[in-house]
Scaffold this motif. Structure first.
Motif, PDB file in Angstrom:
ATOM      1  N   UNK A  72       0.791  -1.291   0.111  1.00  0.00           N
ATOM      2  CA  UNK A  72      -0.070   0.034  -0.176  1.00  0.00           C
ATOM      3  C   UNK A  72       1.010   1.318   0.100  1.00  0.00           C
ATOM      4  N   UNK A  73       0.477   2.277  -0.787  1.00  0.00           N
ATOM      5  CA  UNK A  73       1.164   3.432  -0.767  1.00  0.00           C
ATOM      6  C   UNK A  73      -0.008   4.499  -0.981  1.00  0.00           C
ATOM      7  N   UNK A  74      -0.176   4.942   0.325  1.00  0.00           N
ATOM      8  CA  UNK A  74      -1.414   6.223   0.163  1.00  0.00           C
ATOM      9  C   UNK A  74      -1.342   7.475   0.767  1.00  0.00           C
ATOM     10  N   UNK A  75      -2.237   8.353   0.244  1.00  0.00           N
ATOM     11  CA  UNK A  75      -2.097   9.879   0.779  1.00  0.00           C
ATOM     12  C   UNK A  75      -3.346   9.645   1.769  1.00  0.00           C
ATOM     13  N   UNK A  76      -3.394  10.489   2.597  1.00  0.00           N
ATOM     14  CA  UNK A  76      -4.596  10.295   3.696  1.00  0.00           C
ATOM     15  C   UNK A  76      -4.962  11.770   3.824  1.00  0.00           C
ATOM     16  N   UNK A  77      -6.196  12.003   3.443  1.00  0.00           N
ATOM     17  CA  UNK A  77      -6.701  13.349   3.721  1.00  0.00           C
ATOM     18  C   UNK A  77      -6.795  13.792   5.069  1.00  0.00           C
ATOM     19  N   UNK A  78      -6.439  15.081   5.240  1.00  0.00           N
ATOM     20  CA  UNK A  78      -6.848  15.724   6.575  1.00  0.00           C
ATOM     21  C   UNK A  78      -7.932  16.774   6.486  1.00  0.00           C
ATOM     22  N   UNK A  84      -2.509  19.710   4.247  1.00  0.00           N
ATOM     23  CA  UNK A  84      -1.796  18.937   5.029  1.00  0.00           C
ATOM     24  C   UNK A  84      -1.917  17.431   5.194  1.00  0.00           C
ATOM     25  N   UNK A  85      -2.069  16.727   4.007  1.00  0.00           N
ATOM     26  CA  UNK A  85      -2.257  15.154   3.877  1.00  0.00           C
ATOM     27  C   UNK A  85      -1.203  14.723   4.878  1.00  0.00           C
ATOM     28  N   UNK A  86      -1.492  13.251   5.136  1.00  0.00           N
ATOM     29  CA  UNK A  86      -0.459  12.369   5.598  1.00  0.00           C
ATOM     30  C   UNK A  86       0.015  11.522   4.450  1.00  0.00           C
ATOM     31  N   UNK A  87       1.309  10.704   4.668  1.00  0.00           N
ATOM     32  CA  UNK A  87       1.421   9.756   3.672  1.00  0.00           C
ATOM     33  C   UNK A  87       1.827   8.601   4.360  1.00  0.00           C
ATOM     34  N   UNK A 114       5.648  -3.959   7.906  1.00  0.00           N
ATOM     35  CA  UNK A 114       6.281  -2.988   7.941  1.00  0.00           C
ATOM     36  C   UNK A 114       5.053  -1.596   7.544  1.00  0.00           C
ATOM     37  N   UNK A 115       5.194  -0.513   8.361  1.00  0.00           N
ATOM     38  CA  UNK A 115       4.714   0.444   7.931  1.00  0.00           C
ATOM     39  C   UNK A 115       5.442   1.863   8.248  1.00  0.00           C
ATOM     40  N   UNK A 116       5.430   2.651   7.448  1.00  0.00           N
ATOM     41  CA  UNK A 116       5.704   3.928   7.578  1.00  0.00           C
ATOM     42  C   UNK A 116       4.831   5.236   7.409  1.00  0.00           C
ATOM     43  N   UNK A 117       4.803   5.872   8.330  1.00  0.00           N
ATOM     44  CA  UNK A 117       3.907   7.084   8.424  1.00  0.00           C
ATOM     45  C   UNK A 117       4.306   8.536   8.561  1.00  0.00           C
ATOM     46  N   UNK A 118       3.818   9.367   7.520  1.00  0.00           N
ATOM     47  CA  UNK A 118       4.791  10.699   7.851  1.00  0.00           C
ATOM     48  C   UNK A 118       3.559  11.611   7.769  1.00  0.00           C
ATOM     49  N   UNK A 119       3.511  12.680   8.879  1.00  0.00           N
ATOM     50  CA  UNK A 119       2.519  13.702   8.990  1.00  0.00           C
ATOM     51  C   UNK A 119       3.309  15.083   9.056  1.00  0.00           C
ATOM     52  N   UNK A 120       3.876  15.513   7.923  1.00  0.00           N
ATOM     53  CA  UNK A 120       4.663  16.578   7.921  1.00  0.00           C
ATOM     54  C   UNK A 120       4.306  17.820   8.273  1.00  0.00           C
ATOM     55  N   UNK A 121       3.074  17.996   8.455  1.00  0.00           N
ATOM     56  CA  UNK A 121       2.638  19.364   9.073  1.00  0.00           C
ATOM     57  C   UNK A 121       2.396  19.133  10.491  1.00  0.00           C
ATOM     58  N   UNK A 122       2.622  18.142  11.344  1.00  0.00           N
ATOM     59  CA  UNK A 122       2.724  17.865  12.638  1.00  0.00           C
ATOM     60  C   UNK A 122       4.377  17.692  13.015  1.00  0.00           C
ATOM     61  N   UNK A 199       8.219  17.740  -3.539  1.00  0.00           N
ATOM     62  CA  UNK A 199       6.666  17.125  -3.468  1.00  0.00           C
ATOM     63  C   UNK A 199       6.435  16.190  -2.344  1.00  0.00           C
ATOM     64  N   UNK A 200       5.053  15.722  -2.266  1.00  0.00           N
ATOM     65  CA  UNK A 200       4.783  15.066  -1.315  1.00  0.00           C
ATOM     66  C   UNK A 200       5.683  13.630  -1.602  1.00  0.00           C
TER      67      UNK A 200
END
Length: 235
Positions: A72-78, A84-87, A114-122, A199-200
Motif C-alpha cells: 500500500x502507498x496512500x495519501x490520507x486526507x486531513x 496537510x495530508x499524511x503519507x 512494515x509501516x511508514x507514516x509521515x505527517x509533515x505538518x505535525x 513534492x509529497x
C-alpha cells in the motif's frame, strides 16, 4: 425437461463456484496507476527499507500455495487542514484462505509487516514500525474489464465497501519469499528525520544502523503547485 433443468442448474452452480476458487486469485494485481507492485521493487527485506513508487496505489499477490503479499502507498486526507495530508506505506505477507461462501481471510506473518507514516505538518519525523493486520474480504470477483481488456479483480471489504479495482499485471505472481523474513519477536520503532522541501514524498527509508546518519534521512514533503494548491496522487 426436468432432467435438462437439473443439468442446467448444476452448470450454474459450477460456474458460481469457480468465482470462489483460489486459482482465480492467482497472480499479481495492482490498481490503475500500475506503479505500486508487490515484490522487491516495493520493500527490500535485506536492508529493511521501502522503495517509493512514483504514484500511490495498492497491490496484492496470491500464489497457488495459499500465500499472499500486499503493498500500500496512500495519501490520507486531513479534514481539519486539507493542505496537510499524511503519507503512509504498508507491506505485509502471509497466508490466505478462500472460504466456501466466497469470502477470503488473510493472515499475515506478524513479525514481518512494515509501516511508514509521515505527517509533515505535525512533525518533521516519520515513524517506521512493524505492521500486523489480519484482513477479511466479504467477497471477490474476477472478470475481463471491458475498457482495458485485461483481467480485473473486484474485492469487497469486511463491511461490504468496495476496494479500488485491481488489474492483473503478472501471472505467476511477483512476490518476495513466502517464509518469515525477519524472525524476531521484538517490536522495533524508529523515528526518521525529514524535510518539507519538494513534492509529497516518502524517500528511501534508511536501514536501522544508519538512522542517525544525516546523509540517509527520510525526505518527507508536500509539492506546492504554482497556485499554492496541493496535488494528491490517487490510484
Amino acid at each position: 425437461m426436468m432432467a435438462t433443468c437439473f443439468l442446467f442448474g448444476l452448470l450454474l452452480t459450477a460456474v458460481g463456484a469457480s468465482s470462489h476458487s483460489a486459482s482465480d486469485l492467482e497472480g499479481t494485481w495492482t490498481t490503475k496507476s500500475r506503479q505500486v507492485v508487490t515484490g522487491p521493487g516495493f520493500y527490500d527485506p535485506i536492508n529493511d527499507k521501502f522503495l517509493e513508487p512514483n504514484l500511490t496505489g495498492i497491490s496484492y499477490s496470491f500464489n497457488a500455495d495459499g500465500h499472499y503479499e500486499e503493498a500500500y502507498y496512500r495519501a490520507i486526507a486531513n479534514p481539519q487542514d486539507p493542505s496537510c495530508p499524511k503519507g503512509i506505506m504498508q507491506w505485509q505477507h502471509g497466508t490466505y484462505t478462500v472460504n466456501s461462501d466466497g469470502s477470503v481471510d488473510l493472515t499475515p506473518i506478524a513479525v514481518d509487516g512494515r509501516q511508514l507514516l509521515s505527517d509533515p505538518c505535525q512533525s518533521s519525523t516519520g515513524t517506521y514500525t512493524r505492521y500486523n493486520q489480519t484482513e477479511h474480504f466479504e467477497s471477490f470477483s474476477v472478470s475481463v474489464d471491458s475498457y482495458h481488456g485485461v483481467q480485473r479483480l473486484d474485492v469487497k471489504n469486511f463491511d461490504g465497501s468496495p476496494m479500488h479495482p485491481m488489474y492483473l499485471i503478472y501471472k505467476p505472481p511477483q512476490m518476495l519469499p513466502t517464509q518469515t523474513l525477519n524472525p524476531t519477536s521484538s517490536k522495533r520503532k524508529r523515528q526518521v528525520e525529514g524535510d518539507t522541501g519538494g513534492r509529497f514524498s516518502i524517500k528511501n527509508l534508511v536501514s536501522r544502523e544508519k538512522v542517525g546518519d544525516p546523509n540517509n534521512w527520510l525526505w518527507l514533503g508536500i509539492f506546492m503547485t504554482t497556485l499554492g494548491g496541493i496535488t494528491l496522487l490517487r490510484s
